[in-house]
Motif scaffolding. Sequence first.
Motif, short mmCIF file in Angstrom:
data_model
loop_
_atom_site.label_atom_id
_atom_site.label_comp_id
_atom_site.label_asym_id
_atom_site.label_seq_id
_atom_site.Cartn_x
_atom_site.Cartn_y
_atom_site.Cartn_z
N GLY A 1 17.25 61.07 43.46
CA GLY A 1 16.97 60.28 42.10
C GLY A 1 15.39 60.04 42.54
O GLY A 1 14.67 60.42 43.28
N ASP A 2 14.99 59.25 41.27
CA ASP A 2 13.59 59.12 41.34
C ASP A 2 12.81 58.03 41.97
O ASP A 2 11.75 57.72 42.00
N ASP A 3 13.81 57.27 42.57
CA ASP A 3 13.44 55.85 43.07
C ASP A 3 13.97 55.72 44.55
O ASP A 3 14.74 54.77 44.99
N SER A 4 13.92 57.00 45.43
CA SER A 4 14.47 56.99 46.54
C SER A 4 13.38 57.24 47.64
O SER A 4 12.53 57.31 47.54
N ALA A 5 13.90 57.64 48.91
CA ALA A 5 13.11 58.16 50.01
C ALA A 5 12.22 59.09 49.82
O ALA A 5 11.19 59.38 50.47
N LEU A 6 12.86 60.02 48.96
CA LEU A 6 12.02 61.15 48.54
C LEU A 6 10.69 60.80 47.91
O LEU A 6 9.59 61.53 48.08
N GLN A 7 10.51 59.45 47.26
CA GLN A 7 9.20 59.03 46.73
C GLN A 7 8.84 57.81 47.27
O GLN A 7 7.62 57.63 47.22
N HIS A 8 9.61 57.12 47.96
CA HIS A 8 9.10 55.82 48.57
C HIS A 8 9.59 55.88 50.14
O HIS A 8 10.48 55.09 50.77
N PHE A 9 8.83 56.76 50.91
CA PHE A 9 9.36 56.97 52.41
C PHE A 9 9.18 55.69 53.08
O PHE A 9 10.08 55.06 53.77
N GLU A 10 8.04 54.94 52.99
CA GLU A 10 7.79 53.63 54.05
C GLU A 10 8.61 52.60 53.50
O GLU A 10 9.27 51.72 54.54
N ARG A 11 9.21 52.34 52.22
CA ARG A 11 9.88 51.37 51.77
C ARG A 11 11.24 51.39 52.37
O ARG A 11 11.91 50.50 52.73
N GLU A 12 11.74 53.00 52.43
CA GLU A 12 13.11 53.25 53.00
C GLU A 12 13.25 53.24 54.22
O GLU A 12 14.26 52.79 54.90
N ILE A 13 12.31 53.52 54.94
CA ILE A 13 12.10 53.20 56.65
C ILE A 13 12.24 51.88 56.78
O ILE A 13 12.91 51.56 57.84
N ASP A 14 11.50 51.01 55.86
CA ASP A 14 11.48 49.68 56.20
C ASP A 14 13.26 49.01 56.13
O ASP A 14 13.37 48.25 57.02
N LYS A 15 13.82 49.45 55.26
CA LYS A 15 15.13 49.16 54.99
C LYS A 15 15.88 49.64 56.19
O LYS A 15 16.85 48.95 56.73
N ALA A 16 15.86 50.72 56.47
CA ALA A 16 16.80 51.23 57.65
C ALA A 16 16.13 50.48 58.91
O ALA A 16 17.24 50.11 59.65
N SER A 17 15.21 50.30 59.25
CA SER A 17 14.76 49.48 60.47
C SER A 17 15.15 48.08 60.41
O SER A 17 15.48 47.66 61.44
N THR A 18 15.34 47.46 59.15
CA THR A 18 15.81 45.93 59.21
C THR A 18 17.28 46.07 59.59
O THR A 18 17.77 45.20 60.32
N VAL A 19 18.14 47.11 59.29
CA VAL A 19 19.48 47.25 59.58
C VAL A 19 19.56 47.74 60.98
O VAL A 19 20.44 47.10 61.57
N ALA B 1 13.96 58.32 65.00
CA ALA B 1 14.15 58.70 66.43
C ALA B 1 13.01 58.19 66.98
O ALA B 1 13.24 57.59 68.06
N ARG B 2 11.83 58.54 66.61
CA ARG B 2 10.63 57.92 67.33
C ARG B 2 10.67 56.38 67.46
O ARG B 2 10.33 55.93 68.82
N ARG B 3 11.04 55.62 66.55
CA ARG B 3 11.08 54.26 66.61
C ARG B 3 12.15 53.62 67.41
O ARG B 3 11.98 52.51 68.10
N TYR B 4 13.46 54.24 67.19
CA TYR B 4 14.61 53.46 67.87
C TYR B 4 15.46 54.45 68.56
O TYR B 4 16.64 54.25 69.03
N GLY B 5 14.93 55.63 69.09
CA GLY B 5 15.99 56.65 69.61
C GLY B 5 16.12 56.19 71.06
O GLY B 5 17.23 56.77 71.66
N HIS B 6 15.51 55.48 71.80
CA HIS B 6 15.81 55.02 72.92
C HIS B 6 16.98 53.72 73.06
O HIS B 6 17.49 53.59 73.90
N LEU B 7 17.42 53.48 71.79
CA LEU B 7 18.42 52.41 71.73
C LEU B 7 20.00 53.05 71.78
O LEU B 7 20.14 54.22 71.11
N PRO B 8 20.86 52.30 72.64
CA PRO B 8 22.07 53.05 72.69
C PRO B 8 23.09 52.78 71.45
O PRO B 8 24.04 53.54 71.61
N ASN B 9 22.56 52.24 70.56
CA ASN B 9 23.75 51.86 69.46
C ASN B 9 23.18 52.74 68.14
O ASN B 9 24.09 52.64 67.35
#
Length: 349
Positions: free
Chosen positions: A112-130, A163-171
């Motif tokens: 879609g037009d409002d996804s990670a394809l257009q909003h990389f950093e915004r969606e990275i932030d969401k994944a990071s929070t979770v 992976a660069r940010r969180y690949g060190h975590l076991p979960n």
Amino acid sequence: MRKVRKAFRLIAAAAALTMAVGGCSDGQSLQTASRPISDLARVPATTPVALHGSLSITNGQIVGEQGEPVTLRGMSLFWSQWGPQFYTRETVDWLVSDWKVSAVRAAIAAEGDDSALQHFEREIDKASTVIEAAAANGIYVIVDWHAHREHPEEAERFLTEIARRYGHLPNLIYEPFNEPLRDGVDWSRDIKPYHQRIIAAIRAIDPDNLIIVGSPSWSQDVDIAALDPLEGSNIGYTLHYYAATHKDDLRARAEQARQAGLALMITEFGIVEATGNGPIDMASSNAWWDWAEENHISWLNWSITERDESSAALRPGTQAVAGWSDADLTPAGRILRARLRAAAAAEER
């Protein structure tokens, strides 16, 4: 050595997370919602990650660091561009404390037009929070590239950044392709090469966390994938079903894949029809749950959202992102909460 290294990662996760996300060099804690990431160093010893550590695959089975079969049970968040309000620390905290989940899935929208394809950093932030909320609670987290069509360049960029940010975590668990379509899509010709590319990119950074791959026909062609499996370690296969639509036939195909040696994980399922709507089918749902539990196959339900559809766990218009009362839950939400709480209580006994 691998087990010792991964166990140490959980203890040292606070400092590692701060460095990974370019955080405070003066040692101050980053904040996600209500509590600091330094809470990672104080995760109780009874949490799923503390008990099982880094997951791996042995003889077609997902196991913990001591070699015991592990069954994760949890909830998937909704498409991240359409249910962003639940991509919060508060939501994950509540799912852990009240629903008793051992895993949560971040369905990062890649369509879609409002996804990670257009909003990389915004969606990275969401994944990071979770991810950070899951780590702080000692549960596992699936980062799902939630797409029906191939977007290899974007998927590789997104998942290697995770992976660069969180690949060190076991979960951390990667899901590089939610549900490939059926018509005109072939496992060996189309989907397997896609996965080979994404897996190679992830493995260059994170050599051992689980990667759970999708197959054609909305991740139901696991029996076909079993005829030409991917090479590499700690690669499992997702199986998606909706109980009112998919019954004995799909379960037989899944069992065929399992007998052929594939490690399966149900990263998405519903107790309703494949449309995400329609009536609840408890007979079929119980048959699926019995099969999954008997074979130590993890499962995560679709989904935490307040949309007007019967698969949604929350009633339309629910404003709260946590602390839901029974009146806030749909019939499906009440069933899933009860099922998760009962499973957690059984494991504690």
